[in-house]
Design a protein around this motif. Structure first.
Motif, short mmCIF file in Angstrom:
data_model
loop_
_atom_site.label_atom_id
_atom_site.label_comp_id
_atom_site.label_asym_id
_atom_site.label_seq_id
_atom_site.Cartn_x
_atom_site.Cartn_y
_atom_site.Cartn_z
N LYS A 8 29.21 -5.84 8.93
CA LYS A 8 28.51 -4.66 9.20
C LYS A 8 29.27 -3.84 10.73
O LYS A 8 29.51 -2.87 10.71
CB LYS A 8 27.25 -4.75 9.66
N ALA A 9 29.38 -5.01 11.63
CA ALA A 9 30.23 -4.79 12.65
C ALA A 9 31.61 -4.44 12.70
O ALA A 9 32.01 -3.15 13.33
CB ALA A 9 30.04 -5.89 13.87
N LEU A 10 32.25 -4.74 11.90
CA LEU A 10 33.77 -4.39 11.51
C LEU A 10 33.83 -3.19 10.87
O LEU A 10 34.80 -2.74 10.81
CB LEU A 10 34.36 -5.65 10.93
N ALA A 11 32.66 -2.72 9.98
CA ALA A 11 32.92 -1.61 9.05
C ALA A 11 33.27 -0.40 10.08
O ALA A 11 33.56 0.59 9.43
CB ALA A 11 31.70 -1.72 8.32
N ASP A 12 32.55 -0.51 11.36
CA ASP A 12 32.65 0.69 11.96
C ASP A 12 34.17 0.95 12.76
O ASP A 12 34.46 0.23 13.56
CB ASP A 12 31.78 0.80 12.84
N PRO A 13 34.70 2.14 12.67
CA PRO A 13 36.06 2.26 13.17
C PRO A 13 36.03 2.45 14.71
O PRO A 13 36.96 1.70 15.39
CB PRO A 13 36.52 3.60 12.59
N SER A 14 34.81 2.94 15.32
CA SER A 14 34.73 2.71 16.75
C SER A 14 34.74 1.59 17.27
O SER A 14 35.34 1.09 18.35
CB SER A 14 33.63 3.66 17.18
N ARG A 15 34.06 0.48 16.54
CA ARG A 15 33.82 -0.60 16.82
C ARG A 15 35.07 -1.71 16.91
O ARG A 15 35.49 -2.35 17.66
CB ARG A 15 32.53 -1.34 16.32
N ARG A 16 35.89 -1.34 15.67
CA ARG A 16 37.25 -1.98 15.49
C ARG A 16 38.24 -1.19 16.76
O ARG A 16 38.88 -2.14 17.32
CB ARG A 16 37.85 -1.50 14.16
N ALA A 17 37.89 0.05 16.98
CA ALA A 17 38.67 0.26 18.39
C ALA A 17 38.61 -0.34 19.71
O ALA A 17 39.33 -0.83 20.50
CB ALA A 17 38.44 2.05 18.50
N LEU A 18 37.14 -0.94 19.69
CA LEU A 18 36.88 -1.76 20.95
C LEU A 18 37.42 -2.95 20.83
O LEU A 18 37.80 -3.52 21.62
CB LEU A 18 35.48 -1.66 20.97
N LEU A 19 37.19 -3.49 19.61
CA LEU A 19 38.03 -4.86 19.33
C LEU A 19 39.44 -4.80 19.76
O LEU A 19 40.20 -5.77 20.33
CB LEU A 19 37.68 -5.32 18.22
N ASP A 20 40.18 -3.65 19.19
CA ASP A 20 41.56 -3.36 19.42
C ASP A 20 41.91 -3.25 21.01
O ASP A 20 42.82 -3.93 21.45
CB ASP A 20 42.02 -2.17 18.70
N SER A 21 41.05 -2.75 21.69
CA SER A 21 41.17 -2.44 23.16
C SER A 21 41.15 -3.98 23.81
O SER A 21 41.95 -4.19 24.73
CB SER A 21 40.09 -1.65 23.79
N LEU A 22 40.22 -4.70 23.25
CA LEU A 22 39.90 -6.06 24.10
C LEU A 22 41.19 -6.90 23.61
O LEU A 22 41.40 -8.06 24.29
CB LEU A 22 38.77 -6.67 23.72
N ASN A 23 41.64 -6.80 22.42
CA ASN A 23 42.74 -7.68 21.84
C ASN A 23 43.99 -7.36 22.58
O ASN A 23 44.70 -8.18 22.95
CB ASN A 23 43.02 -7.32 20.47
N ALA A 24 44.16 -5.92 23.17
CA ALA A 24 45.22 -5.58 23.94
C ALA A 24 45.21 -6.10 25.36
O ALA A 24 46.16 -6.52 26.12
CB ALA A 24 45.62 -4.02 23.81
#
Length: 264
Positions: A8-24
């Protein structure tokens, strides 16, 4: 944590963007995350709450600052459950995500997992040689008092140095110590290139901390490895090692056997 919450958390593009930001750039404050994304502060806070609930993000306080870290543990759990059941090509995206989460370019590494055990048993598992030798192949010779030295032994290789010391020791709640010395003997035992060993040996010494928190009948364990030298290769190395090690620790405490013992 329930896998339904992770998906459910990964389904939202905004939350994926946050994870991408933390990955960077791992270990960001709320202000830093808001500055890097086109989202209102309230929206970012709400999305972070969902990610924290799913254990995809873990937080660590540094003074008055709350730092957010991407946490690979739920992705590891997904991979452990299904990665071997399908052809590699059918799970290419999932495998890439798992790799990205484990191979971050970071200043600090943080990992949170929930273990069905007690703080007392978990404390024993991270300090008692009878436990650490089973899932880590490492033992420590120390009295676990703040300031005391620690001698590391891994598969017959002994690493002793005056700078290997206990930094914090609050039984059943928090433990911190400096990381081991990169000796020629250790490098040989793990097939480490001598140039890399010399580079790591010349860097400032990193440190590891364990925070234990009772959550119902589970214990929330947060491991932070930080203090890396700028541009060091060590963060990428430990970000691959810690997830497997902590998964094995969790398996041992919950089942009585390590993953290797269960497979034998």
């Amino acid at each position: 944590m329930a896998m339904d919450d992770v998906f459910k958390a990964l389904a939202d593009p905004s939350r994926r963007a946050l994870l991408d930001s933390l990955n960077a750039h791992n270990g960001q404050t709320l202000r830093e995350l808001c500055a890097g994304l086109d989202m209102a502060r309230q929206s970012v806070s709400k999305h972070l709450a969902v990610l924290e609930e799913a254990n995809l993000v873990t937080t660590v306080w540094r003074g008055r600052e709350k730092l957010h870290f991407l946490n690979a543990e739920p992705i590891n759990a997904i991979a452990d459950r299904w990665i071997d059941r399908y052809h590699r090509g059918r799970v290419h995206t999932l495998a890439d995500l798992k790799t990205a989460l484990e191979q971050q370019d970071m200043d600090e590494f943080a990992y949170t997992t929930y273990i069905r055990t007690t703080p007392q048993k978990l404390w024993q598992a991270i300090t008692d040689p009878a436990f650490t030798s089973r899932y880590w192949q490492v033992t420590f010779d120390t009295d676990w008092q703040v300031g005391s030295t620690m001698t590391w032994e891994r598969l017959g290789v002994v690493m002793a140095d005056p700078a290997q010391v206990v930094l914090e020791a609050e039984p059943y709640r928090r433990l911190a110590y400096t990381f081991h010395t990169f000796t020629p003997e250790f490098a040989k035992s793990v097939d480490m290139d001598e140039d890399l060993r010399q580079q790591l040996a010349a860097e400032q010494r990193s440190k590891v901390s364990f925070d234990l928190e009772q959550v119902g009948d589970l214990v929330k364990l947060t491991v932070v490895h930080d203090g890396f030298a700028p541009g060091s290769a060590l963060p990428g190395m430990v970000s691959q090692g810690w997830p497997h090690l902590l998964s094995d620790l969790k398996t041992l405490l919950e089942t009585g056997r390590t993953m290797a013992e269960a497979a034998a």
